[in-house]
Structures are given as C-alpha cells and as structure tokens.
Design a protein around this motif. Structure first.
Motif, PDB file in Angstrom:
ATOM      1  N   ALA A  33     -29.406  64.567   3.320  1.00 46.34           N
ATOM      2  CA  ALA A  33     -28.502  63.417   3.133  1.00 46.34           C
ATOM      3  C   ALA A  33     -27.375  63.775   2.169  1.00 46.34           C
ATOM      4  O   ALA A  33     -27.131  63.074   1.180  1.00 46.34           O
ATOM      5  CB  ALA A  33     -29.291  62.218   2.633  1.00 46.34           C
ATOM      6  N   THR A  85     -34.665  63.439   5.327  1.00 49.62           N
ATOM      7  CA  THR A  85     -34.613  63.262   3.884  1.00 49.62           C
ATOM      8  C   THR A  85     -35.895  62.591   3.428  1.00 49.62           C
ATOM      9  O   THR A  85     -36.451  61.745   4.141  1.00 49.62           O
ATOM     10  CB  THR A  85     -33.396  62.423   3.440  1.00 49.62           C
ATOM     11  OG1 THR A  85     -33.430  62.264   2.017  1.00 49.62           O
ATOM     12  CG2 THR A  85     -33.375  61.055   4.092  1.00 49.62           C
ATOM     13  N   ALA A 145     -31.295  57.641   2.554  1.00 48.49           N
ATOM     14  CA  ALA A 145     -31.197  57.334   3.986  1.00 48.49           C
ATOM     15  C   ALA A 145     -30.463  56.022   4.234  1.00 48.49           C
ATOM     16  O   ALA A 145     -29.807  55.856   5.266  1.00 48.49           O
ATOM     17  CB  ALA A 145     -32.588  57.279   4.610  1.00 48.49           C
ATOM     18  N   VAL A 183     -35.759  58.429  10.563  1.00 45.26           N
ATOM     19  CA  VAL A 183     -35.758  59.213   9.331  1.00 45.26           C
ATOM     20  C   VAL A 183     -37.022  60.058   9.259  1.00 45.26           C
ATOM     21  O   VAL A 183     -38.139  59.537   9.322  1.00 45.26           O
ATOM     22  CB  VAL A 183     -35.658  58.299   8.088  1.00 45.26           C
ATOM     23  CG1 VAL A 183     -35.695  59.149   6.806  1.00 45.26           C
ATOM     24  CG2 VAL A 183     -34.385  57.475   8.140  1.00 45.26           C
TER      25      VAL A 183
END
Length: 322
Positions: A11, A36, A42, A54
């Motif tokens: 990220a 991440t 996120a 994610v």
C-alpha cells in the motif's frame, strides 16, 4: 479474458495517490486486490475501489487465481525479486521504475518474460503521454532540423532521512528515482544511445546521490542533465537544433507540476504551442499494458528500452568512480 484484474503488492503512498486510481480508471481493467497487512492502509484504496480484495501477504496475492496482472511499487532494491516471483506465479507484471539497479539485472526478468509469454514492463509512464509522442513525431519530422544539443533538468526537495529515496539500502538516490526520466526521455525522442559520459559531478549524502550533473556525447548531439533531491521543484527538457528549439514544460509530472506543453520555436522566433491539459499518463500507461495483455499490442516501453536507460546510469556511476 475481457478485463485485466489487477493486484498491487503493498500500500505504497504512490500507489494510493496515483497508480491505484489509474488502474481503477483505466479502460479494460479493474483494481481487484491489494496486498497489505494493515487495514488502515487498505482503507484509502477501498474508498475508490469498494470491492477490493485485501490479502495479508504478497504471496497470498500472487496465489490468487482471479488476479491477472500485478503492479509492484515496492522499494527499488526489491523490484527484480518480486517481478520474477510474479512471473513465476503466472501474473503479468508492471514494476515501478527503476526496475533494477544495474543493467545486467534486467536480463533475468527479460528471460522470465520470454519463457512465460507474459507481459512484463517497467512503469516508465511518460512515453505513454501524448506530449512525448508528439515530441518524438515532431523531432522525426524535422521540426527543429539537425539536432545539436539536448538538456534535461528535474529537481525537488526531499530531506526526510526516513524516506526510501534517502536510504542507500533501499536503492535510493536522485539518479535512480528521477534520472531515469531525463536520460530515458532523450533516448526515447532521438532513438540514440550515449557514446560516452564526458563528465559526472555527483554530490552524496548518507551514501545516496542528492545532486548529479552529467554531460554526455551521443552519436549526433551533446547532452547535459541535472537531477537533485535538494533543490526547488523544476523540470524541463529542451531539444535544440539548427532549425529550431523544442521544449517540454511539464515533461514528467504533467498536470501536477503544470500543464503539459510542447513548445516549438522556429529559427525566425515563431512559436507553436501544443497543449495537453487533461491527459493522465498513468491511466494511458495502464490502458497500454491492458492492450498488450488482451490484444498482444506492442508496448511503448519494453524491458529492453528500460535496460538501455539503466545502462546509461551505469555509465554515469562508472564515470564518477573514475
């Protein structure tokens, strides 16, 4: 495959501010996943891509069967390793510049690209901007006559000791970060490679170059370029011929530094200005990559071109070392 599903490894701020939104906005693609371990990092990505998946590790994202292509914005010294891992996982890969710290390090990525049949490229976005395509077309059409000299300058002020650009262990330095622009731009427009680095004046702090001025001889013109991470923001590229001068006023951060313009001044001092007020080179870059993945279209910045820019950087370091 009608749409390229993209994932991002990490990220990074640059990915959050520029490339993530560009991937999301580009035609024929979508930002589908982010790797991440931080929910907080996120969240800004999910704000513009609410269906974002994610993953808590880079490996998990590379194992995601729904991901077709990966963007790698990690610190410079990690680029080659994760490019190779992405290709080994069967993903197309776009790697932030500089892809490698030495020209020879490109070779393993080129070989992996060729073995896999996948698309792999360095994210050298400027060649996808119409201002640079216009500049190249004007030069090739003889708009400034026989080329005599090229000069490039790119500077900003970043004194944050913790920033990866100021850390030698992460491949920091002004030349790796922004020298790729002023060197590669001259190569892109002219199609020439440097014959010799004539001089290299380098100032370093904490093991990284913070100000570098070089002069070089190309087969048909003289080159001068300066980059700095310790000066007021400035950027410009000038192509000076016997029949005119061509100048790009916001060559590297179009519409952030200023409006992208290609200004051609003829020998009798008449100016013609080509303006590009709305183009986003990050979006153009992603759309070009998507076309390569989906259609097999030729890509404006193949790895071989990026290797050539790194070869010029290697020549600069060799000149500095004496």
């Amino acid at each position: 495959m009608a749409t390229v599903n993209w994932g991002i490894l990490g990220a990074a701020n640059f990915a959050r501010r520029h490339m993530g939104p560009a991937i999301h906005a580009a035609g024929r693609g979508r930002l589908a996943a982010l790797a991440t371990s931080s929910a907080g990092k996120a969240a800004p990505f999910q704000a513009f891509a609410p269906d974002l998946r994610v993953h808590d590790s880079y490996e998990a994202l590379l194992s995601d069967p729904d991901i077709d292509a990966v963007y790698v914005p990690l610190p410079n010294h990690l680029h080659v390793d994760w490019a190779l891992k992405a290709l080994e996982a069967g993903k197309h890969v776009l790697v932030e510049k500089p892809l490698a710290m030495k020209a020879g390090d490109f070779d393993a990525v080129i070989a992996a690209r060729d073995r896999s049949g996948l698309c792999a490229a360095e994210a050298y976005m400027i060649v996808h901007h119409p201002q640079w395509q216009k500049a190249k077309a004007l030069f090739e059409a003889g708009a400034i006559g026989r080329l005599v000299r090229v000069s490039g300058a790119f500077s900003f002020d970043n004194r944050d000791a913790g920033n990866i650009r100021n850390r030698p262990e992460t491949g920091g330095g002004a030349v790796p970060d922004i020298g790729v622009y002023i060197y590669g731009a001259a190569r892109f427009v002219t199609g020439e490679e440097p014959s010799e680095i004539l001089s290299a004046k380098v100032e370093r702090e904490n093991g990284v170059d913070v100000w570098t001025h070089i002069t070089a001889q190309f087969p048909s013109f003289h080159y001068s370029g300066v980059v700095s991470m310790r000066m007021a923001p400035w950027q410009e590229m000038v192509f000076h011929g016997e029949g005119g001068v061509m100048r790009l006023t916001a060559p590297f951060n179009a519409n952030v530094y200023g409006e992208a313009r290609v200004v051609v001044q003829s020998a009798d001092l008449v100016e013609t200005v080509h303006r590009f007020p709305a183009d986003n080179h990050y979006v153009h870059q992603v759309e070009a990559f998507n076309a390569s993945v989906l259609d097999g279209a030729a890509y404006a910045c193949p790895l071989e071109f990026s290797r050539g820019t790194q070869a010029m950087i290697d020549m600069v370091w060799a000149k500095e070392a004496g």
